[in-house]
Design a protein around this motif. Structure first.
Motif, PDB file in Angstrom:
ATOM      1  N   ALA A   1       0.912  -1.147   0.053  1.00  0.00           N
ATOM      2  CA  ALA A   1      -0.139   0.133  -0.220  1.00  0.00           C
ATOM      3  C   ALA A   1       0.870   1.214   0.122  1.00  0.00           C
ATOM      4  CB  ALA A   1      -0.902  -0.178   1.139  1.00  0.00           C
ATOM      5  N   GLN A   2       0.384   2.176  -0.553  1.00  0.00           N
ATOM      6  CA  GLN A   2       1.031   3.484  -0.710  1.00  0.00           C
ATOM      7  C   GLN A   2       0.970   4.094   0.593  1.00  0.00           C
ATOM      8  OE1 GLN A   2      -1.049   5.356  -3.668  1.00  0.00           O
ATOM      9  NE2 GLN A   2       0.550   4.990  -5.171  1.00  0.00           N
ATOM     10  N   SER A   3       2.310   4.663   1.100  1.00  0.00           N
ATOM     11  CA  SER A   3       2.341   5.049   2.616  1.00  0.00           C
ATOM     12  C   SER A   3       3.425   5.948   2.705  1.00  0.00           C
ATOM     13  CB  SER A   3       2.401   3.763   3.578  1.00  0.00           C
ATOM     14  OG  SER A   3       3.629   3.403   3.206  1.00  0.00           O
ATOM     15  N   VAL A   4       3.523   6.527   3.952  1.00  0.00           N
ATOM     16  CA  VAL A   4       4.515   7.311   4.441  1.00  0.00           C
ATOM     17  C   VAL A   4       5.143   6.647   5.581  1.00  0.00           C
ATOM     18  CG1 VAL A   4       5.371   9.726   5.216  1.00  0.00           C
ATOM     19  CG2 VAL A   4       3.554   9.299   3.600  1.00  0.00           C
ATOM     20  N   SER A   5       6.239   6.379   5.756  1.00  0.00           N
ATOM     21  CA  SER A   5       6.978   5.650   7.037  1.00  0.00           C
ATOM     22  C   SER A   5       7.969   6.382   7.752  1.00  0.00           C
ATOM     23  CB  SER A   5       7.792   4.333   6.527  1.00  0.00           C
ATOM     24  OG  SER A   5       6.840   3.334   5.763  1.00  0.00           O
ATOM     25  N   GLN A   6       7.799   6.593   8.863  1.00  0.00           N
ATOM     26  CA  GLN A   6       8.782   7.211   9.928  1.00  0.00           C
ATOM     27  C   GLN A   6       9.389   6.009  10.490  1.00  0.00           C
ATOM     28  OE1 GLN A   6       5.882  10.819  10.515  1.00  0.00           O
ATOM     29  NE2 GLN A   6       7.900  11.080  11.600  1.00  0.00           N
ATOM     30  N   HIS A   7      10.780   6.283  10.574  1.00  0.00           N
ATOM     31  CA  HIS A   7      11.444   4.762  11.305  1.00  0.00           C
ATOM     32  C   HIS A   7      11.315   4.807  12.737  1.00  0.00           C
ATOM     33  CE1 HIS A   7      12.736   4.883   7.214  1.00  0.00           C
ATOM     34  NE2 HIS A   7      13.577   5.752   7.292  1.00  0.00           N
ATOM     35  N   ASN A   8      11.387   5.927  13.363  1.00  0.00           N
ATOM     36  CA  ASN A   8      11.564   5.951  14.983  1.00  0.00           C
ATOM     37  C   ASN A   8      10.230   6.473  15.561  1.00  0.00           C
ATOM     38  OD1 ASN A   8      14.618   6.699  14.056  1.00  0.00           O
ATOM     39  ND2 ASN A   8      14.585   4.933  15.325  1.00  0.00           N
ATOM     40  N   HIS A   9       9.592   5.662  16.408  1.00  0.00           N
ATOM     41  CA  HIS A   9       8.510   6.509  17.147  1.00  0.00           C
ATOM     42  C   HIS A   9       8.632   7.360  18.176  1.00  0.00           C
ATOM     43  CE1 HIS A   9       4.189   7.242  17.930  1.00  0.00           C
ATOM     44  NE2 HIS A   9       4.232   6.699  18.825  1.00  0.00           N
ATOM     45  N   HIS A  10       9.826   6.839  18.978  1.00  0.00           N
ATOM     46  CA  HIS A  10      10.265   7.737  20.186  1.00  0.00           C
ATOM     47  C   HIS A  10      11.965   7.855  19.981  1.00  0.00           C
ATOM     48  CE1 HIS A  10       6.595   6.449  22.175  1.00  0.00           C
ATOM     49  NE2 HIS A  10       6.773   7.460  22.706  1.00  0.00           N
ATOM     50  N   VAL A  11      12.438   9.230  19.985  1.00  0.00           N
ATOM     51  CA  VAL A  11      13.656   9.540  20.104  1.00  0.00           C
ATOM     52  C   VAL A  11      14.020  10.301  21.356  1.00  0.00           C
ATOM     53  CG1 VAL A  11      15.609  10.593  19.007  1.00  0.00           C
ATOM     54  CG2 VAL A  11      13.924   9.229  17.535  1.00  0.00           C
ATOM     55  N   ILE A  12      15.032   9.969  21.935  1.00  0.00           N
ATOM     56  CA  ILE A  12      15.490  10.682  23.179  1.00  0.00           C
ATOM     57  C   ILE A  12      16.785  11.184  22.918  1.00  0.00           C
ATOM     58  CG2 ILE A  12      15.737  10.801  25.816  1.00  0.00           C
ATOM     59  CD1 ILE A  12      13.985   8.572  25.885  1.00  0.00           C
ATOM     60  N   LEU A  13      17.256  12.430  23.250  1.00  0.00           N
ATOM     61  CA  LEU A  13      18.506  12.834  23.015  1.00  0.00           C
ATOM     62  C   LEU A  13      18.823  13.810  24.071  1.00  0.00           C
ATOM     63  CD1 LEU A  13      18.154  13.694  19.178  1.00  0.00           C
ATOM     64  CD2 LEU A  13      19.480  11.918  20.016  1.00  0.00           C
ATOM     65  N   SER A  14      19.968  14.009  24.369  1.00  0.00           N
ATOM     66  CA  SER A  14      20.367  14.961  25.184  1.00  0.00           C
ATOM     67  C   SER A  14      20.842  16.438  24.425  1.00  0.00           C
ATOM     68  CB  SER A  14      21.863  14.896  25.573  1.00  0.00           C
ATOM     69  OG  SER A  14      21.700  13.555  26.603  1.00  0.00           O
ATOM     70  N   GLU A  15      20.685  17.539  25.157  1.00  0.00           N
ATOM     71  CA  GLU A  15      20.673  18.895  24.301  1.00  0.00           C
ATOM     72  C   GLU A  15      22.184  18.960  23.762  1.00  0.00           C
ATOM     73  OE1 GLU A  15      18.619  22.665  26.075  1.00  0.00           O
ATOM     74  OE2 GLU A  15      20.006  21.867  27.437  1.00  0.00           O
ATOM     75  N   ALA A  16      22.270  19.612  22.713  1.00  0.00           N
ATOM     76  CA  ALA A  16      23.321  19.543  21.744  1.00  0.00           C
ATOM     77  C   ALA A  16      23.573  18.532  20.986  1.00  0.00           C
ATOM     78  CB  ALA A  16      24.552  19.978  22.601  1.00  0.00           C
ATOM     79  N   ALA A  17      22.875  17.365  21.274  1.00  0.00           N
ATOM     80  CA  ALA A  17      23.154  16.334  20.147  1.00  0.00           C
ATOM     81  C   ALA A  17      22.488  16.671  18.601  1.00  0.00           C
ATOM     82  CB  ALA A  17      22.346  15.013  20.759  1.00  0.00           C
ATOM     83  N   SER A  18      23.050  15.752  17.840  1.00  0.00           N
ATOM     84  CA  SER A  18      22.516  16.000  16.487  1.00  0.00           C
ATOM     85  C   SER A  18      21.292  14.975  16.222  1.00  0.00           C
ATOM     86  CB  SER A  18      23.620  15.556  15.380  1.00  0.00           C
ATOM     87  OG  SER A  18      24.070  14.201  15.400  1.00  0.00           O
ATOM     88  N   LEU A  19      20.243  15.524  15.646  1.00  0.00           N
ATOM     89  CA  LEU A  19      19.236  14.810  15.235  1.00  0.00           C
ATOM     90  C   LEU A  19      18.899  14.569  13.663  1.00  0.00           C
ATOM     91  CD1 LEU A  19      16.010  14.155  15.986  1.00  0.00           C
ATOM     92  CD2 LEU A  19      15.597  16.341  15.327  1.00  0.00           C
ATOM     93  N   GLU A  20      18.544  13.235  13.488  1.00  0.00           N
ATOM     94  CA  GLU A  20      18.095  13.052  12.021  1.00  0.00           C
ATOM     95  C   GLU A  20      16.953  11.934  12.476  1.00  0.00           C
ATOM     96  OE1 GLU A  20      21.007  11.556   9.263  1.00  0.00           O
ATOM     97  OE2 GLU A  20      19.452  11.428   7.755  1.00  0.00           O
ATOM     98  N   LEU A  21      15.874  12.431  11.686  1.00  0.00           N
ATOM     99  CA  LEU A  21      14.479  11.550  11.656  1.00  0.00           C
ATOM    100  C   LEU A  21      14.216  11.146  10.332  1.00  0.00           C
ATOM    101  CD1 LEU A  21      12.299  13.812  13.870  1.00  0.00           C
ATOM    102  CD2 LEU A  21      13.868  11.887  14.747  1.00  0.00           C
TER     103      LEU A  21
END
Lengths: 112, 113
Positions: A1-21
């Protein structure tokens, strides 16, 4: 089925960490791509969008996203997150007309 | 200066009792949408109006209806709410031409008791 997928449902990071969703979609052809953010208790707000042109798009609050057509991906990035970035992030795709199809969302928690 | 306004923010209704959620916009956008969002799930499009033209999604239950009396207002009617209809309902608008980005209201959280 055609869809949009996001890989992670929960992400926890410390301040100043880099983010990629991650975000992948399964539609072929021309698409419009969006990232929306929902801060606690607030409405969905547009973070950034891609329609055409430079595949690296910059949005508000230091966020950027890169469209990679060959990978059907539109990943969201931020070099250094802040506590105030704690929110839920939704990737969305529109094809024909204006109908948006959303991914399931990623809840980001930034620890101070 | 809210642009898409949903009322009420929280709605409690009884099982089977009709309920109406409202949405208004100050953006003068042609297109208005209703989305249903359940916990930990993506917003799901129920239907949208392109001006006065109503477009129902194929999998939207008949229990859900909508009215758009003018450009500014759009209503979501749930004829006989069931427990499974408890969700956040989101209204959004967009222009018909040009950038199709959608502007969202704050949502109405519906509880069915």
């Amino acid at each position: 089925a055609q869809s949009v997928s996001q890989h992670n449902h929960h992400v926890i990071l410390s301040e100043a960490a880099s983010l990629e969703l991650g975000c992948n979609y399964s539609y072929g052809g021309t698409v419009n791509l969006f990232w929306y953010v929902q801060y606690p208790g607030q409405h969905l707000q547009l973070l950034l969008k891609y329609f055409s042109g430079d595949p690296l798009v910059k949005g508000i609050k230091g966020f950027e996203a890169e469209f990679i057509k060959s990978k059907f991906s539109f990943n969201l990035r931020k070099p250094s997150v802040q506590w105030s970035d704690t929110a839920e992030y939704f990737c969305a795709v529109s094809r024909y007309g204006n109908k948006l199809v959303f991914g399931a969302g990623t809840i980001l928690r930034v620890k101070s | 200066d809210a642009m898409v306004i949903q009322n009420p923010r929280y709605q409690v209704t009884q099982f089977g009792k009709p309920v109406t959620l409202s949405c208004s916009q100050t953006l003068n956008h042609n297109v208005m949408y209703w989305y249903q969002q359940k916990s930990s799930q993506a917003p799901k499009l129920l239907f949208h109006y392109y001006d006065k033209d109503f477009n129902n999604e194929a999998d939207t239950p008949d229990n859900f209806q909508s009215r758009r009396p003018n450009t500014s207002f759009c209503f979501l009617d749930i004829r006989s709410p069931g427990l499974g209809d408890a969700a956040m309902y989101l209204c959004a608008t967009s222009r018909a031409n040009g950038a199709p980005e959608a502007f969202f209201g704050q949502g109405t959280r519906l509880t069915v008791v």
